[in-house]
Design a protein around this motif. Structure first.
Motif, short mmCIF file in Angstrom:
data_model
loop_
_atom_site.label_atom_id
_atom_site.label_comp_id
_atom_site.label_asym_id
_atom_site.label_seq_id
_atom_site.Cartn_x
_atom_site.Cartn_y
_atom_site.Cartn_z
N SER A 66 -9.41 -1.07 19.76
CA SER A 66 -9.75 -2.62 18.86
C SER A 66 -10.46 -2.07 17.46
N GLN A 67 -10.54 -0.97 17.23
CA GLN A 67 -11.57 -0.40 16.16
C GLN A 67 -11.06 0.47 15.23
N LYS A 68 -9.83 1.02 15.66
CA LYS A 68 -8.79 2.00 14.64
C LYS A 68 -7.52 1.38 14.27
N VAL A 69 -6.98 2.29 13.46
CA VAL A 69 -5.51 1.82 12.98
C VAL A 69 -4.80 2.76 14.03
N ASN A 70 -4.14 2.01 14.68
CA ASN A 70 -3.57 2.53 15.88
C ASN A 70 -2.07 3.29 15.36
N GLY A 71 -1.84 4.20 15.67
CA GLY A 71 -0.44 4.89 15.12
C GLY A 71 -0.64 6.45 15.32
N GLY A 72 0.30 7.23 14.68
CA GLY A 72 0.27 8.65 14.82
C GLY A 72 1.17 9.30 14.04
N PHE A 73 1.45 10.42 14.28
CA PHE A 73 2.59 11.30 13.37
C PHE A 73 3.08 12.24 14.25
N THR A 74 4.20 12.70 13.94
CA THR A 74 4.79 13.68 14.60
C THR A 74 4.86 14.98 13.84
N ALA A 75 5.38 16.22 14.22
CA ALA A 75 5.79 17.31 13.62
C ALA A 75 6.98 17.49 13.02
N THR A 76 7.80 16.39 13.07
CA THR A 76 9.17 16.18 12.47
C THR A 76 8.76 16.15 10.95
N PHE A 77 7.92 15.51 10.49
CA PHE A 77 7.60 15.33 9.04
C PHE A 77 6.31 16.07 8.86
N ALA A 78 6.38 16.27 7.37
CA ALA A 78 5.06 17.05 6.87
C ALA A 78 4.21 16.05 6.80
N PRO A 79 2.78 16.23 6.98
CA PRO A 79 1.75 15.41 7.04
C PRO A 79 1.17 15.08 5.71
N VAL A 80 1.08 13.82 5.53
CA VAL A 80 0.53 13.29 4.03
C VAL A 80 -0.80 12.75 4.16
N GLN A 81 -1.78 13.23 3.29
CA GLN A 81 -3.17 12.55 3.23
C GLN A 81 -3.02 11.44 2.33
#
Ligand code: NAD
Length: 335
Positions: A66-81
């Protein structure tokens, strides 16, 4: 106030179970593009979690769904800040909840706010960055701080400019928007999937997510994805007074913004917009799951600020879900 150790065991267990369930469903939906439950079911579980937390505020922690942005990321794509955190939206499910939000807006220093009403596009949230007018990066929302680099895929999309047009292109412009799968093309893509022996997509939102988050951008290119821009992130060299005025500016720069947004000066105007699109919901080119109401003036937006997961100057009014709640459970979804 109750201490966390004083919360009854059954409430604590219910809270833990609901949190785990919501996290599992969010992972399936955002990361695997394979929803396990319908949106209505997910929203009900979330309402259950919020009810437990309202009764026992000691259970509220920063990592609660209830307090966070729900979601995530995989290793398929490079992470972006992300240059600026991408947030979610608080929801209103009734006219009472909408009025309560508006009353809070007025009370907390934004009296005289105009309301920008927009359709809530049921697609995939992205942030696209332009430097000196050139598209340099596109990323999914991820957990709000870190998203997935989908630049190569977004570059293949019709209607997303590689280069902004017009005079006075801002030095830096990060736009937020929604990538959607046009409703008119949905039946065709599923017929194609079945022909290839693959499972069809559960709905256009799922088709958008599955088509965007492809390792091979050529697959993305073969799908008719579209973008609608509905917000700003980091920027330099752009004058911002009202969000509605920024939309005109973005359109001049060549970006796709919705022609359906409307500025009204009170809640009855907001309500008329909500009712109009409740009727016309199916004549829109993309699926909508509600209406987003935003305070139009940026000075007032800044005054209202944000919580850890959502701005206080905007709210998503959700229409009741239309899908049969059990249907999705049996569908295996392709990515
Ligand atoms: P949200 O969808 O309620 O609202 C936030 C998002 O709305 C923003 O990130 C933005 O990208 C998008 N948006 C669309 N049109 C917009 C506009 N005009 N202006 C601003 N933003 C706009 O919140 P969320 O955190 O992204 O997702 C929660 C929702 O997702 C749930 O309520 C549920 O419907 C669905 N969900 C479903 C499952 C499932 O298993 N079926 C799992 C997780 C989430």
């Amino acid at each position: 106030r109750e201490d966390v150790t004083e919360v009854p065991d059954d409430a604590r267990t219910r809270h833990r179970d609901l949190s785990e369930e919501l996290d599992r469903y969010a992972f399936a939906y955002y990361v695997r593009d394979e929803p396990l439950v319908s949106d209505g079911q997910y929203d009900e579980l979330m309402a259950g979690l919020k009810a437990v937390e309202a009764a026992h505020p000691a259970l509220v922690t920063p990592d609660s769904p209830s307090q966070k942005v729900n979601g995530g990321f995989t290793a398929t794509f490079a992470p972006v800040q992300h240059l600026e955190r991408m947030q979610s939206l608080d929801n209103a499910f009734s006219s009472d909840e909408l009025s309560a939000w508006a009353a809070r807006v007025e009370r907390e220093g934004a009296a005289g706010a105009d309301y920008l009403c927009e359709l809530k596009v049921d697609g995939v949230a992205v942030a696209i960055v332009y430097e000196k007018g050139r598209l340099v990066r596109a990323a999914t929302r991820g957990d709000g701080t870190t998203g997935e680099d989908v630049t190569a895929n977004v570059r293949t999309m019709e209607g997303v400019p590689q280069q902004l047009t017009g005079n006075d292109v801002p030095e830096l412009l990060e736009v937020r928007g929604e990538i959607y799968f046009p409703v008119a093309a949905f039946a065709d893509v599923n017929a194609g999937m079945v022909e290839q022996g693959k499972a069809p997509f559960a709905n256009p939102r799922n088709a958008a997510a599955g088509s965007l988050r492809q390792k091979d951008p050529r697959v993305t290119a073969s799908r008719p994805l579209r973008l609608v821009v509905h917000g700003l992130g980091a920027h330099r060299g752009l004058e911002v007074g009202r969000q509605s005025a920024v939309y005109f500016r973005l359109r001049d720069l060549g970006l796709p913004v919705s022609g359906r947004s409307e500025v009204v000066d009170d809640l009855s105007g907001v309500w008329a917009f909500i009712e109009r699109y409740r009727e016309q919901r199916h004549s829109v080119e993309h699926e909508i799951d509600g209406v987003v109401v935003k305070v139009d003036q940026y000075t007032l937006q800044r005054r209202l600020g944000s919580t850890s997961r959502a701005p206080r100057w905007a709210i998503a009014f959700k229409y009741p879900p239309e899908e049969a709640t059990t249907k999705l459970l049996d569908v295996r979804v392709n990515v």
